[in-house]
Scaffold this motif. Structure first.
Motif, mmCIF file in Angstrom:
data_model
loop_
_atom_site.group_PDB
_atom_site.id
_atom_site.type_symbol
_atom_site.label_atom_id
_atom_site.label_comp_id
_atom_site.label_asym_id
_atom_site.label_seq_id
_atom_site.Cartn_x
_atom_site.Cartn_y
_atom_site.Cartn_z
ATOM 1 N N ASN A 73 -35.543 87.546 47.036
ATOM 2 C CA ASN A 73 -36.532 86.537 47.413
ATOM 3 C C ASN A 73 -37.790 86.671 46.574
ATOM 4 N N THR A 74 -38.237 87.907 46.405
ATOM 5 C CA THR A 74 -39.447 88.153 45.637
ATOM 6 C C THR A 74 -39.251 87.784 44.174
ATOM 7 N N LEU A 75 -38.083 88.118 43.630
ATOM 8 C CA LEU A 75 -37.801 87.792 42.241
ATOM 9 C C LEU A 75 -37.847 86.283 42.018
ATOM 10 N N GLU A 76 -37.215 85.536 42.911
ATOM 11 C CA GLU A 76 -37.235 84.070 42.792
ATOM 12 C C GLU A 76 -38.655 83.529 42.949
ATOM 13 N N HIS A 77 -39.407 84.093 43.871
ATOM 14 C CA HIS A 77 -40.796 83.688 44.096
ATOM 15 C C HIS A 77 -41.642 83.911 42.841
ATOM 16 N N GLU A 78 -41.526 85.098 42.270
ATOM 17 C CA GLU A 78 -42.330 85.410 41.090
ATOM 18 C C GLU A 78 -41.874 84.605 39.867
ATOM 19 N N PHE A 79 -40.568 84.353 39.764
ATOM 20 C CA PHE A 79 -40.093 83.538 38.644
ATOM 21 C C PHE A 79 -40.664 82.125 38.733
ATOM 22 N N LEU A 95 -43.588 90.379 34.804
ATOM 23 C CA LEU A 95 -43.092 89.977 36.119
ATOM 24 C C LEU A 95 -42.559 91.229 36.799
ATOM 25 N N LYS A 96 -43.010 91.469 38.009
ATOM 26 C CA LYS A 96 -42.559 92.642 38.749
ATOM 27 C C LYS A 96 -42.141 92.219 40.146
ATOM 28 N N ALA A 97 -40.928 92.613 40.534
ATOM 29 C CA ALA A 97 -40.439 92.368 41.884
ATOM 30 C C ALA A 97 -39.925 93.684 42.450
ATOM 31 N N THR A 98 -40.321 94.003 43.662
ATOM 32 C CA THR A 98 -39.917 95.264 44.279
ATOM 33 C C THR A 98 -39.141 94.993 45.563
ATOM 34 N N SER A 101 -42.350 96.103 48.401
ATOM 35 C CA SER A 101 -43.798 95.987 48.170
ATOM 36 C C SER A 101 -44.199 94.688 47.483
ATOM 37 N N GLY A 102 -43.355 93.664 47.594
ATOM 38 C CA GLY A 102 -43.716 92.383 47.014
ATOM 39 C C GLY A 102 -43.550 92.367 45.510
ATOM 40 N N GLY A 103 -44.280 91.489 44.870
ATOM 41 C CA GLY A 103 -44.179 91.361 43.418
ATOM 42 C C GLY A 103 -45.456 90.795 42.838
ATOM 43 N N ILE A 104 -45.458 90.685 41.515
ATOM 44 C CA ILE A 104 -46.631 90.150 40.840
ATOM 45 C C ILE A 104 -46.202 89.536 39.515
ATOM 46 N N THR A 105 -46.858 88.453 39.162
ATOM 47 C CA THR A 105 -46.669 87.810 37.860
ATOM 48 C C THR A 105 -47.959 87.942 37.080
ATOM 49 N N ARG A 106 -47.841 88.396 35.861
ATOM 50 C CA ARG A 106 -49.017 88.510 34.998
ATOM 51 C C ARG A 106 -48.905 87.511 33.859
ATOM 52 N N TYR A 107 -49.984 86.800 33.618
ATOM 53 C CA TYR A 107 -49.988 85.842 32.516
ATOM 54 C C TYR A 107 -51.378 85.791 31.892
ATOM 55 N N GLN A 108 -51.390 85.383 30.648
ATOM 56 C CA GLN A 108 -52.635 85.220 29.911
ATOM 57 C C GLN A 108 -52.945 83.738 29.815
ATOM 58 N N GLY A 109 -54.131 83.376 30.245
ATOM 59 C CA GLY A 109 -54.498 81.968 30.215
ATOM 60 C C GLY A 109 -55.468 81.650 31.333
ATOM 61 N N THR A 110 -55.328 80.457 31.885
ATOM 62 C CA THR A 110 -56.263 79.969 32.888
ATOM 63 C C THR A 110 -55.539 79.714 34.194
ATOM 64 N N PRO A 111 -55.939 80.377 35.280
ATOM 65 C CA PRO A 111 -55.284 80.143 36.576
ATOM 66 C C PRO A 111 -55.474 78.700 37.031
ATOM 67 N N ASN A 112 -54.518 78.218 37.819
ATOM 68 C CA ASN A 112 -54.663 76.896 38.426
ATOM 69 C C ASN A 112 -53.871 76.853 39.717
ATOM 70 N N TRP A 113 -54.172 75.858 40.533
ATOM 71 C CA TRP A 113 -53.548 75.784 41.861
ATOM 72 C C TRP A 113 -52.045 75.516 41.792
ATOM 73 N N LEU A 114 -51.564 74.926 40.708
ATOM 74 C CA LEU A 114 -50.138 74.667 40.591
ATOM 75 C C LEU A 114 -49.352 75.968 40.452
ATOM 76 N N ILE A 115 -49.874 76.905 39.676
ATOM 77 C CA ILE A 115 -49.240 78.219 39.565
ATOM 78 C C ILE A 115 -49.273 78.932 40.912
ATOM 79 N N GLN A 116 -50.403 78.832 41.605
ATOM 80 C CA GLN A 116 -50.580 79.564 42.862
ATOM 81 C C GLN A 116 -49.687 79.028 43.977
ATOM 82 N N THR A 117 -49.489 77.725 44.016
ATOM 83 C CA THR A 117 -48.754 77.143 45.145
ATOM 84 C C THR A 117 -47.298 76.797 44.812
ATOM 85 N N GLY A 118 -46.914 76.851 43.545
ATOM 86 C CA GLY A 118 -45.577 76.434 43.139
ATOM 87 C C GLY A 118 -44.437 76.994 43.978
ATOM 88 N N PRO A 119 -44.405 78.310 44.231
ATOM 89 C CA PRO A 119 -43.275 78.872 44.997
ATOM 90 C C PRO A 119 -43.179 78.381 46.437
#
Length: 205
Positions: A73-79, A95-98, A101-119
């Motif tokens: 679930n976490t892997l799909e969420h982070e992807f 991209l890290k999925a555990t 302990s959840g997961g995290i996506t790291r990216y370089q650029g500018t955050p936006n609400w589409l990235i945050q809410t997409g999953p």
């Protein structure tokens, strides 16, 4: 940079879109209802589609919810975070999925609400299966429809479990904004998927 321009445009559209989503929630729900009535009236994929949905639901009730599958679930969420980062021209660098302990996506650029809410509204697994369906022969359609039914139930359950006020993604996007956006966005994608299956998608039916 392009990602900054896209983030700026998304920032301008954020609240008008949220208000529009709230206004169109009843209409979107009615549209989904019409699509569901359409498949109940005897569409050719109804039996395998519903069979897949029911089988996954039963497996979830009896087995899956009692076991630890949070990694997948976490892997799909982070992807999905990665997917929207790419779509808004950001560079994904990690991209890290555990398991617990959840997961995290790291990216370089500018955050936006589409990235945050997409999953929380985009059914990644279902869209991937529909893409595969475009390229398989009719002899595999029953299996694919069954998998699509299962994937929709998976998305419903996982989205319900993940969507709550303590989610940092939704806090970053704004809880009130997420409340306005996500119900309509989810119903829209469900209606779109059913419509594509009923009337054809990319010429595969």
């Amino acid at each position: 940079m392009l990602n900054q321009k896209i983030a700026s445009v998304l920032g301008v559209l954020k609240w008008p879109l949220a208000i529009a989503c709230a206004a169109f929630l009843p209409a979107t729900a009615l549209c989904l209802g019409e699509q569901l009535l359409g498949i109940v009236r005897g569409m050719h994929f109804l039996v395998p589609f519903l069979a897949g949905a029911v089988i996954y639901l039963l497996l979830w009730l009896v087995i899956i919810r009692r076991t630890t599958i949070s990694f997948l679930n976490t892997l799909e969420h982070e992807f999905t975070h990665c997917l929207f980062a790419w779509l808004t021209c950001n560079r994904v660098v990690g991209l890290k999925a555990t398991l617990r302990s959840g997961g995290i996506t790291r990216y370089q650029g500018t955050p936006n609400w589409l990235i945050q809410t997409g999953p929380y509204f985009f059914p990644t697994v279902t869209i991937a299966l529909m893409t595969v369906l475009r390229f398989v022969g009719p002899q595999h359609w029953a299996l694919m429809y069954g998998l699509l039914g299962a994937s929709i139930v998976y998305h419903l359950i996982s989205t319900w479990a993940e969507t709550h006020r303590r989610q940092t993604d939704l806090q970053e996007a704004g809880l009130f904004f997420s409340l306005l956006l996500l119900p309509t966005a989810n119903l829209f994608f469900y209606a779109l998927i059913i419509a594509c299956l009923r009337f054809g998608f990319g010429g595969f039916m």
